[in-house]
Structure formats: C-alpha cells, structure tokens
Design a protein around this motif. Structure first.
Motif, PDB file in Angstrom:
ATOM      1  N   LEU A 102     -18.928  13.346   8.695  1.00  0.00           N
ATOM      2  CA  LEU A 102     -17.827  12.713   7.992  1.00  0.00           C
ATOM      3  C   LEU A 102     -17.471  13.527   6.761  1.00  0.00           C
ATOM      4  O   LEU A 102     -18.338  14.054   6.082  1.00  0.00           O
ATOM      5  N   THR A 103     -16.187  13.635   6.471  1.00  0.00           N
ATOM      6  CA  THR A 103     -15.757  14.321   5.269  1.00  0.00           C
ATOM      7  C   THR A 103     -15.700  13.371   4.083  1.00  0.00           C
ATOM      8  O   THR A 103     -15.705  13.789   2.943  1.00  0.00           O
ATOM      9  N   THR A 104     -15.632  12.084   4.341  1.00  0.00           N
ATOM     10  CA  THR A 104     -15.640  11.082   3.291  1.00  0.00           C
ATOM     11  C   THR A 104     -16.403   9.878   3.789  1.00  0.00           C
ATOM     12  O   THR A 104     -16.589   9.702   4.985  1.00  0.00           O
ATOM     13  N   TRP A 105     -16.870   9.046   2.898  1.00  0.00           N
ATOM     14  CA  TRP A 105     -17.669   7.914   3.347  1.00  0.00           C
ATOM     15  C   TRP A 105     -16.843   6.646   3.473  1.00  0.00           C
ATOM     16  O   TRP A 105     -17.363   5.558   3.516  1.00  0.00           O
ATOM     17  N   TRP A 106     -15.513   6.755   3.566  1.00  0.00           N
ATOM     18  CA  TRP A 106     -14.683   5.628   3.959  1.00  0.00           C
ATOM     19  C   TRP A 106     -14.767   5.491   5.466  1.00  0.00           C
ATOM     20  O   TRP A 106     -14.878   6.462   6.194  1.00  0.00           O
ATOM     21  N   ASP A 107     -14.669   4.258   5.943  1.00  0.00           N
ATOM     22  CA  ASP A 107     -14.616   4.047   7.379  1.00  0.00           C
ATOM     23  C   ASP A 107     -13.221   3.565   7.770  1.00  0.00           C
ATOM     24  O   ASP A 107     -12.386   3.242   6.914  1.00  0.00           O
ATOM     25  N   ALA A 108     -12.962   3.521   9.075  1.00  0.00           N
ATOM     26  CA  ALA A 108     -11.632   3.148   9.565  1.00  0.00           C
ATOM     27  C   ALA A 108     -11.222   1.739   9.131  1.00  0.00           C
ATOM     28  O   ALA A 108     -10.058   1.526   8.757  1.00  0.00           O
ATOM     29  N   PRO A 109     -12.117   0.725   9.182  1.00  0.00           N
ATOM     30  CA  PRO A 109     -11.701  -0.599   8.708  1.00  0.00           C
ATOM     31  C   PRO A 109     -11.227  -0.606   7.262  1.00  0.00           C
ATOM     32  O   PRO A 109     -10.316  -1.361   6.912  1.00  0.00           O
ATOM     33  N   SER A 110     -11.822   0.236   6.420  1.00  0.00           N
ATOM     34  CA  SER A 110     -11.394   0.287   5.020  1.00  0.00           C
ATOM     35  C   SER A 110      -9.984   0.858   4.892  1.00  0.00           C
ATOM     36  O   SER A 110      -9.195   0.399   4.062  1.00  0.00           O
ATOM     37  N   ILE A 111      -9.659   1.847   5.725  1.00  0.00           N
ATOM     38  CA  ILE A 111      -8.321   2.434   5.685  1.00  0.00           C
ATOM     39  C   ILE A 111      -7.286   1.415   6.142  1.00  0.00           C
ATOM     40  O   ILE A 111      -6.224   1.255   5.528  1.00  0.00           O
ATOM     41  N   VAL A 112      -7.589   0.700   7.232  1.00  0.00           N
ATOM     42  CA  VAL A 112      -6.685  -0.352   7.700  1.00  0.00           C
ATOM     43  C   VAL A 112      -6.560  -1.443   6.642  1.00  0.00           C
ATOM     44  O   VAL A 112      -5.458  -1.957   6.378  1.00  0.00           O
ATOM     45  N   GLY A 113      -7.686  -1.811   6.006  1.00  0.00           N
ATOM     46  CA  GLY A 113      -7.652  -2.818   4.949  1.00  0.00           C
ATOM     47  C   GLY A 113      -6.799  -2.388   3.773  1.00  0.00           C
ATOM     48  O   GLY A 113      -6.108  -3.214   3.166  1.00  0.00           O
ATOM     49  N   LEU A 114      -6.818  -1.090   3.443  1.00  0.00           N
ATOM     50  CA  LEU A 114      -5.990  -0.576   2.358  1.00  0.00           C
ATOM     51  C   LEU A 114      -4.509  -0.723   2.689  1.00  0.00           C
ATOM     52  O   LEU A 114      -3.702  -1.119   1.839  1.00  0.00           O
ATOM     53  N   ILE A 115      -4.141  -0.449   3.933  1.00  0.00           N
ATOM     54  CA  ILE A 115      -2.744  -0.583   4.354  1.00  0.00           C
ATOM     55  C   ILE A 115      -2.303  -2.044   4.292  1.00  0.00           C
ATOM     56  O   ILE A 115      -1.213  -2.367   3.784  1.00  0.00           O
ATOM     57  N   ILE A 116      -3.144  -2.953   4.800  1.00  0.00           N
ATOM     58  CA  ILE A 116      -2.814  -4.382   4.766  1.00  0.00           C
ATOM     59  C   ILE A 116      -2.706  -4.863   3.329  1.00  0.00           C
ATOM     60  O   ILE A 116      -1.819  -5.661   2.983  1.00  0.00           O
ATOM     61  N   PHE A 117      -3.585  -4.365   2.460  1.00  0.00           N
ATOM     62  CA  PHE A 117      -3.550  -4.726   1.035  1.00  0.00           C
ATOM     63  C   PHE A 117      -2.209  -4.344   0.414  1.00  0.00           C
ATOM     64  O   PHE A 117      -1.590  -5.142  -0.304  1.00  0.00           O
ATOM     65  N   ILE A 118      -1.740  -3.137   0.685  1.00  0.00           N
ATOM     66  CA  ILE A 118      -0.468  -2.678   0.118  1.00  0.00           C
ATOM     67  C   ILE A 118       0.681  -3.560   0.597  1.00  0.00           C
ATOM     68  O   ILE A 118       1.536  -3.988  -0.195  1.00  0.00           O
ATOM     69  N   LEU A 119       0.719  -3.852   1.893  1.00  0.00           N
ATOM     70  CA  LEU A 119       1.806  -4.664   2.446  1.00  0.00           C
ATOM     71  C   LEU A 119       1.778  -6.077   1.862  1.00  0.00           C
ATOM     72  O   LEU A 119       2.833  -6.634   1.524  1.00  0.00           O
ATOM     73  N   CYS A 120       0.598  -6.667   1.741  1.00  0.00           N
ATOM     74  CA  CYS A 120       0.503  -8.044   1.261  1.00  0.00           C
ATOM     75  C   CYS A 120       0.860  -8.152  -0.215  1.00  0.00           C
ATOM     76  O   CYS A 120       1.518  -9.114  -0.630  1.00  0.00           O
ATOM     77  N   THR A 121       0.438  -7.204  -1.025  1.00  0.00           N
ATOM     78  CA  THR A 121       0.773  -7.263  -2.449  1.00  0.00           C
ATOM     79  C   THR A 121       2.271  -7.063  -2.667  1.00  0.00           C
ATOM     80  O   THR A 121       2.872  -7.705  -3.535  1.00  0.00           O
ATOM     81  N   LEU A 122       2.896  -6.206  -1.883  1.00  0.00           N
ATOM     82  CA  LEU A 122       4.357  -6.069  -1.961  1.00  0.00           C
ATOM     83  C   LEU A 122       5.027  -7.360  -1.513  1.00  0.00           C
ATOM     84  O   LEU A 122       6.039  -7.786  -2.079  1.00  0.00           O
ATOM     85  N   PHE A 123       4.473  -7.987  -0.477  1.00  0.00           N
ATOM     86  CA  PHE A 123       5.001  -9.246   0.035  1.00  0.00           C
ATOM     87  C   PHE A 123       4.951 -10.322  -1.046  1.00  0.00           C
ATOM     88  O   PHE A 123       5.898 -11.102  -1.224  1.00  0.00           O
ATOM     89  N   ILE A 124       3.837 -10.371  -1.793  1.00  0.00           N
ATOM     90  CA  ILE A 124       3.694 -11.335  -2.884  1.00  0.00           C
ATOM     91  C   ILE A 124       4.744 -11.081  -3.963  1.00  0.00           C
ATOM     92  O   ILE A 124       5.269 -12.017  -4.576  1.00  0.00           O
ATOM     93  N   SER A 125       5.090  -9.821  -4.172  1.00  0.00           N
ATOM     94  CA  SER A 125       5.932  -9.443  -5.305  1.00  0.00           C
ATOM     95  C   SER A 125       7.418  -9.685  -5.079  1.00  0.00           C
ATOM     96  O   SER A 125       8.153  -9.948  -6.032  1.00  0.00           O
ATOM     97  N   VAL A 126       7.880  -9.599  -3.847  1.00  0.00           N
ATOM     98  CA  VAL A 126       9.330  -9.570  -3.627  1.00  0.00           C
ATOM     99  C   VAL A 126       9.854 -10.780  -2.885  1.00  0.00           C
ATOM    100  O   VAL A 126      11.066 -10.974  -2.816  1.00  0.00           O
ATOM    101  N   ARG A 127       8.992 -11.632  -2.353  1.00  0.00           N
ATOM    102  CA  ARG A 127       9.491 -12.631  -1.434  1.00  0.00           C
ATOM    103  C   ARG A 127       9.098 -14.039  -1.820  1.00  0.00           C
ATOM    104  O   ARG A 127       7.976 -14.295  -2.220  1.00  0.00           O
ATOM    105  N   SER A 128      10.060 -14.956  -1.691  1.00  0.00           N
ATOM    106  CA  SER A 128       9.783 -16.383  -1.682  1.00  0.00           C
ATOM    107  C   SER A 128      10.013 -16.863  -0.260  1.00  0.00           C
ATOM    108  O   SER A 128      10.980 -16.478   0.391  1.00  0.00           O
ATOM    109  N   SER A 129       9.129 -17.703   0.221  1.00  0.00           N
ATOM    110  CA  SER A 129       9.155 -18.100   1.625  1.00  0.00           C
ATOM    111  C   SER A 129      10.352 -18.988   1.946  1.00  0.00           C
ATOM    112  O   SER A 129      10.913 -19.673   1.086  1.00  0.00           O
ATOM    113  N   ASP A 130      10.730 -18.996   3.219  1.00  0.00           N
ATOM    114  CA  ASP A 130      11.749 -19.914   3.711  1.00  0.00           C
ATOM    115  C   ASP A 130      11.177 -21.314   3.920  1.00  0.00           C
ATOM    116  O   ASP A 130      11.920 -22.260   4.174  1.00  0.00           O
TER     117      ASP A 130
END
Length: 438
Positions: free
Chosen positions: A299-327
């Motif tokens: 391994l070149t880094t000690w991150w694993d694949a679940p952490s990378i996917v979790g980082l992507i989901i984190f970014i999407l969810c925090t943006l979702f919290i910031s810009v949207r009010s639900s219907d």
C-alpha cells in the motif's frame, strides 16, 4: 475592510447571481470545514507526516501518560495525532458558534451579524484554535478524544441516513410526478433501471463481502453481521411494497429501499474493514511506532477503500445540509429547517436593481436553526476525523495503532438504526393515522 468585516452579501462578486444570505453563510461555514479536512488529508500523507516533528511544540509532552513519564518516540503516528488535533480544532470552532447562536430567531438579532459576517475574523479564530490544539500534550488526549469521535461519528451517520431517506423519497416523487404529467413510460423505465442497478450492486457487494471477509472455518462475527443486515434489507424492501404501505404512501417503493440497502451494505463493508483479526480482514493494516506499514498487499497509503467512499459521502452530505431545505415538512421539522418566504421582498428588490449579491431572507425569521447547523458541522468534523484515521487508535503501549472492535459495533449499530428509521417512515402513517406525514 467592509467585505472582511461585514455580512455575507459583499462576499459575492459582481459576476455571481443573487443568492439567499442564509445559503451563502452555510456554504462559507462548510468551506471552513472542507478547508480543515484538506489540511488533515495533507498532514496524513506519508511524506508530510514525517516532517510534522518540526512543528514547534507538537512533540512536547508526548511522553506523559496520565502524569507518568513513558518512553515513547514523539515521531510515532504524527499524521494520526495531527488529524486528531485538527478534528478537535474544527469541533471546538463549531461548538463555539453553536453556543453563541442559541435562540437566534431572525437576522434582527445582533448575533445574526456574527453568523453572517466577520469572515476574516472567523478564519483567524479557526487558525488560533488550530495552533493551540497542536500544543495539547499527548497524555490521555488521543484515547479520550477517540471516544468523542466515536459518538460524534455515530450521530453523523444517523444524520446522513436522514438526508439519504429524504433524498430517496424526493427522487421517487419527482420521477413519478414527471411520469404522471408527461404520460411518458420512459420515467417508469428509468425508475426500474436505477432500482435494478442499486440492487444488483448490493447483491454483488454482499457476495464479495462473504468471499473476502469470511472463511469456511472461523470469522463467525463477519458471517453473522453480513447475514443479519442482508435479512434486514430484504425485510424493509418487502415492507416498502406492501399494499397497506402503498395505500398510506403512494410514492413509497423499491427505489428508496434499494438506495437504503446499498448504503447499509456500504456501512457493513466499512465495519468489516475494522475487524481486528487479520485472517478475517484482508484490508487490515498494522502500523508500528516506526511508521512502517504491513498488510497483505503493498500500500502507498494506509487509507482503505471504505474510508475513501466515506469521504465522498461526507462531502455530498455536508453540501446537502448547507444548500437544501427539504420538500417534506416532517424532515424540515427534524432537521430544524424550513422553507422561508421572508426574503421574497428582498429578492425582488435585488433583481429589480440588477445587483448580483446576497439578500437578507431572514428578517422575519431564520430559515434554519443556527445552533443545530453548527452542531451538524461539529459532528461532521468528528466523522471525518475518524474516517481519515480509519477509526484506529494506539494500544496501551502507544507503540502500535490497532483497529478496535468498538469501531465495528458502532458502525453496525448505526446501520441497524438507519434501517429502523427507514422502516419507521414506512409504517408511521399506519401506526399514527391522526398525524400528518405528507
């Protein structure tokens, strides 16, 4: 100076469209969170991690554990320590603003100016807290802050699930409404195709989990956890298409269930990636005090694949919290947001004057709860701290980073809580027929 000290409107340049003041403020606070996340990612990169011992004061006091002096190399796990301190700084920053903004009802409150302005000084506050965090002696800090991170991450996973359930319901309603209005079968076909893709991906993922995270003999925990979540996903999928559920919620269907199933399988994968048994976890990575890494694959880094996917989901969810009010009014009530029309006059004035700036839409009432928003970002900071460190923690000797069973059970319990939450959204109209669940 006015732009640095004033409110959010002046932070938009002339080429930007008019926007709500509340939306701009949320995006800028989210930018602070992403900036701290970027710094954490840089610090945990192996090449940068080796240079962190040069930070003045970072290694001072590292040998003191509960007041007892120990022989610990201060260069051990510097990236891990840096991420924890950066996470502490971001959490402290958002906790400070969550406390300041308690009970703010409208932009007429003087504290609303602090929420929507003074961005340069806010940045200085964040930098100051970060610098101070790096002077915290090791001692019991890492061990204690690990449990703060575990609790915060569990709560943020639940927030993610609320947003995911709301997104799934909105998605299904939009496509069904388009299909009804245009009388086109293409929307129904698209709905079926997306649902099939989600379920097919989930099935493939479950098979891979059985192949890589279980053995014919042993690995009983992995077999049980995968099987339980598989059964629970089948149950919620079946419940979502029951006739009584369909009568109470016509828009309920397999699209929502397939998306929740896919996310549940991801959380299960993330949990199994923290199983501390090497034979049952091919992605387990052990780091000793010299910073070297050993694993079944180079391994070149000690991150694993679940952490990378979790980082992507984190970014999407925090943006979702910031810009949207639900219907959905129920989701807005739960997330303490609302569709505010208070700024309609300001928006019209901005358009008529031709100004490209943010306008104040909260004179008659805030469009989101300031304190709750900052608490969500606080939980997000703890979640990304745990994600970047793989939920690992030093052992008693502070010589080896290990993956504890605590991380496994927290993630599994969060997946169960999410499935129960989704199941409740399905059966609530039947259990409480007198309440409005529109």
């Amino acid at each position: 100076v006015s732009c640095l000290c004033g409110s959010a409107p002046c932070l938009l340049c002339g080429c930007c469209p008019s926007a709500k003041n509340s939306t701009v403020s949320r995006l800028l606070f989210t930018f602070f969170l992403f900036l701290g996340t970027l710094v954490s990612i840089i610090m945990i990169i192996p090449g940068v991690e080796k240079e962190l011992h040069k930070l003045p004061g970072f290694c001072e006091g590292s040998g003191s554990v509960l007041g007892v002096q120990t022989h610990v190399d201060c260069g051990s796990f510097l990236g891990h320590k840096a991420v924890y301190r950066m996470g502490f700084a971001m959490a402290a920053f958002f906790f400070l603003f969550a406390t300041i903004m308690v009970c703010v009802r409208s932009s007429k409150d003087p504290r609303a100016a602090v929420q929507n302005g003074f961005w340069f000084f806010k940045f200085l506050v964040l930098v100051g807290i970060t610098v101070g965090a790096f002077y915290i002696p090791d001692g019991a800090f890492t061990s204690v802050w690990f449990y703060f991170g575990v609790v915060g991450s569990f709560l943020f996973i639940l927030v993610q699930l609320v947003l995911l359930i709301d997104f799934a319901h909105s998605w299904s309603q939009l496509w069904l409404r388009n299909a009804g209005e245009s009388n086109a079968k293409g929307w129904y076909a698209a709905l079926c195709i997306v649902t099939f893709i989600f379920y097919a991906t989930s099935i493939a993922a479950i098979v891979l989990l059985y192949v890589y995270y279980t053995k014919p003999e042993g690995c009983t925990e992995g077999k049980v956890l995968i099987s339980i979540n598989l059964i629970l996903c089948l149950i919620v999928s079946a419940v979502s298409i029951l006739p009584k559920i369909q009568d109470a919620q016509p828009h309920s269907g397999l699209l929502q269930a397939s998306l929740i199933t896919l996310y549940t399988i991801y959380v299960t994968w993330s949990a199994l990636a923290n199983v501390p048994t090497q034979t049952c976890n091919p992605t387990l990575l052990v780091r000793n005090s010299t910073g070297s890494a050993t694993a079944t694959q180079p391994l070149t880094t000690w991150w694993d694949a679940p952490s990378i996917v979790g980082l992507i989901i984190f970014i999407l969810c925090t943006l979702f919290i910031s810009v949207r009010s639900s219907d959905h009014p129920q989701v807005n009530k739960l997330m303490l947001t609302e569709e505010s029309t208070a700024g309609a006059g300001s928006e019209a004035a901005a358009v008529e004057s031709g100004l490209h700036r943010a306008y104040d839409n909260e004179q008659d009432g805030v469009s989101y709860n300031y304190t709750f928003f900052h608490l969500c970002l606080l939980l997000a900071a703890l979640y990304i701290m745990m994600t970047l460190t793989n939920w690992y923690r030093p052992d008693e000797s502070l010589q080896v980073l290990t993956s504890p069973w605590t991380a496994v059970w927290v993630k599994i319990c969060s997946s169960w809580a999410g499935l129960l939450l989704y199941l409740w959204t399905l059966v609530a109209p039947l259990v409480l027929p007198d309440r409005d669940f529109s």
